[in-house]
Structures are given as C-alpha cells and as structure tokens.
Scaffold this active site. Sequence first.
Site, PDB file in Angstrom:
ATOM      1  N   GLU A   3       0.836  -1.205   0.000  1.00 32.42           N
ATOM      2  CA  GLU A   3       0.000   0.000   0.000  1.00 32.42           C
ATOM      3  C   GLU A   3       0.868   1.250   0.000  1.00 32.42           C
ATOM      4  OE1 GLU A   3      -2.342   1.511  -0.815  1.00 32.42           O
ATOM      5  OE2 GLU A   3      -3.918   1.840   0.673  1.00 32.42           O
ATOM      6  N   ASP A  32      -3.671   5.855   6.204  1.00 27.24           N
ATOM      7  CA  ASP A  32      -4.085   7.150   6.747  1.00 27.24           C
ATOM      8  C   ASP A  32      -4.992   6.889   7.960  1.00 27.24           C
ATOM      9  OD1 ASP A  32      -4.598   9.932   6.848  1.00 27.24           O
ATOM     10  OD2 ASP A  32      -6.197   9.816   5.387  1.00 27.24           O
TER      11      ASP A  32
HETATM   12  P1  IMP Z   1      -7.443   5.342   4.810  1.00 21.85           P
HETATM   13  O1  IMP Z   1      -8.566   4.386   4.577  1.00 21.85           O
HETATM   14  O2  IMP Z   1      -7.917   6.625   5.442  1.00 21.85           O
HETATM   15  O3  IMP Z   1      -6.259   4.755   5.545  1.00 21.85           O
HETATM   16  O4  IMP Z   1      -6.986   5.851   3.418  1.00 21.85           O
HETATM   17  C1  IMP Z   1      -6.276   5.145   2.570  1.00 21.85           C
HETATM   18  C2  IMP Z   1      -6.338   5.711   1.182  1.00 21.85           C
HETATM   19  O5  IMP Z   1      -6.650   7.107   1.147  1.00 21.85           O
HETATM   20  C3  IMP Z   1      -4.977   5.575   0.580  1.00 21.85           C
HETATM   21  O6  IMP Z   1      -4.860   4.336  -0.058  1.00 21.85           O
HETATM   22  C4  IMP Z   1      -4.935   6.739  -0.374  1.00 21.85           C
HETATM   23  O7  IMP Z   1      -5.493   6.344  -1.612  1.00 21.85           O
HETATM   24  C5  IMP Z   1      -5.826   7.789   0.240  1.00 21.85           C
HETATM   25  N1  IMP Z   1      -5.037   8.803   0.973  1.00 21.85           N
HETATM   26  C6  IMP Z   1      -4.938   8.967   2.293  1.00 21.85           C
HETATM   27  N2  IMP Z   1      -4.124   9.988   2.614  1.00 21.85           N
HETATM   28  C7  IMP Z   1      -3.678  10.480   1.440  1.00 21.85           C
HETATM   29  C8  IMP Z   1      -2.776  11.543   1.094  1.00 21.85           C
HETATM   30  O8  IMP Z   1      -2.202  12.251   1.915  1.00 21.85           O
HETATM   31  N3  IMP Z   1      -2.580  11.734  -0.226  1.00 21.85           N
HETATM   32  C9  IMP Z   1      -3.176  10.979  -1.195  1.00 21.85           C
HETATM   33  N4  IMP Z   1      -4.015   9.962  -0.921  1.00 21.85           N
HETATM   34  C10 IMP Z   1      -4.267   9.730   0.399  1.00 21.85           C
HETATM   35 MG    MG Z   2      -4.402   3.966  -1.965  1.00 24.37          MG
END
Ligand code: IMP
Ligand code: MG
Length: 177
Positions: A99, A103
């Site tokens: 991955e 985030d």
């Molecule tokens: P999560 O489910 O919040 O952990 O988000 C994961 C997904 O959100 C990642 O696979 C990215 O595609 C997108 N994402 C989260 N933070 C960023 C960032 O700072 N820049 C670009 N994409 C992000």
């Molecule tokens: Mg992603």
Amino acid sequence: MRPQSKLRVLIDREEISKTVARLAFEINRDYRGKEPLLIGLLKGSFVFMADLIRQLDLPMEIDFVAVSSYGSAKETSGKVKMVQGLRTRIRGRDVLVVEDIVDTGLSMSFLLAYLGKKKPASLKLCALTHKPSRCQIPVSIDYLGLTVPDEFIVGYGLDFNERFRHLPDICVLEREK
Ligand code: IMP
Ligand code: MG
C-alpha cells in the site's frame, strides 16, 4: 480566480529509493524459501509496487485489488467498499499487501479482514507511508517505509483528484488563494 496549488517536496526520490531498498531487503530476508503473493491496492500503490518487486529476489506473483473510501475529496467518507476483487486464490498462500499510505486505517482494516477470511497461510502488510496522526482504526504495519506528518501528499502514485500520480518525489499539496 481559481485557487492555485503549490507543491513542496517532502520525500525526494533518493530518499524514496533508499526506503524501497530497505523494505525489499527485509522482505527478501523474511520470505526466503517462500513464494509470496503481493497484492497491491489500486491505484496508489502501482508505482511503489513496480519499484519494490524489481528489488525482490524471490519467486512471486502479484495481483491488485481496488477499494474505495475517498470520493474525490481529501477526507474519507468513512465507508469502504470493494471495487475490484481478487482474481487469484489466496488460500494457503503467503500474502503480502502493498500500500502507498495508511491514513485513517479504514481501507486497510477492511481489506485485511476481507483477505483474512480467505485463509491465507500468512498475511502481512507493507506500506510505504503512514500518517499516524489520523489513525481511526489501528493497523499493524509489518514493513513500514516512512511516517509522514498530517499533510496531504501527492506523487509517486499518490493523487489528488487523480492528478500528480506521476511525480517522482512525494510532495505536500498546499492550496493558495
Ligand atoms: P485510509 O482508509 O484513510 O487509511 O486511506 C487510505 C487511502 O486514502 C490511501 O490508499 C490513499 O489512496 C488515500 N489517501 C490517504 N491519505 C492520502 C494523502 O495524503 N494523499 C493521497 N491519498 C491519500
Ligand atoms: Mg491507496
């Protein structure tokens, strides 16, 4: 006038390259004698995946899945769904998920639960970046590249509204009025 976006390099290509080499070293060491299946999350992981696998000295297979949690905005919707599922059987396989960024952890905890139900022999996670300040569901990262601050980053596969994935450095996207 349209607001302009400004890019500031956060992790340059040399640092990315050193980080990928370190992760590949650890994976080569730990999977010696095995034939892992690497599963990348589309689309963000494709650049990292391409660089990582070329440093792996192991027999392996790759596949990709797509989940969606973000619409076109910077904030997660909180809901995760499978957009493109697996084509490879993973029962009994050593699965390593690749991955670009963890985030909030919502997408990854959803995906790991989905894959775990299919009974792989082992299931581990390699993430190039992690934003711990935004964590909502803790996810354990077996191979972690770099921790990043609570800023929106683009480049090296990461996008904002599908733009900037091609940048060779990881940059912070700053909005200007
Ligand atoms: P999560 O489910 O919040 O952990 O988000 C994961 C997904 O959100 C990642 O696979 C990215 O595609 C997108 N994402 C989260 N933070 C960023 C960032 O700072 N820049 C670009 N994409 C992000
Ligand atoms: Mg992603």
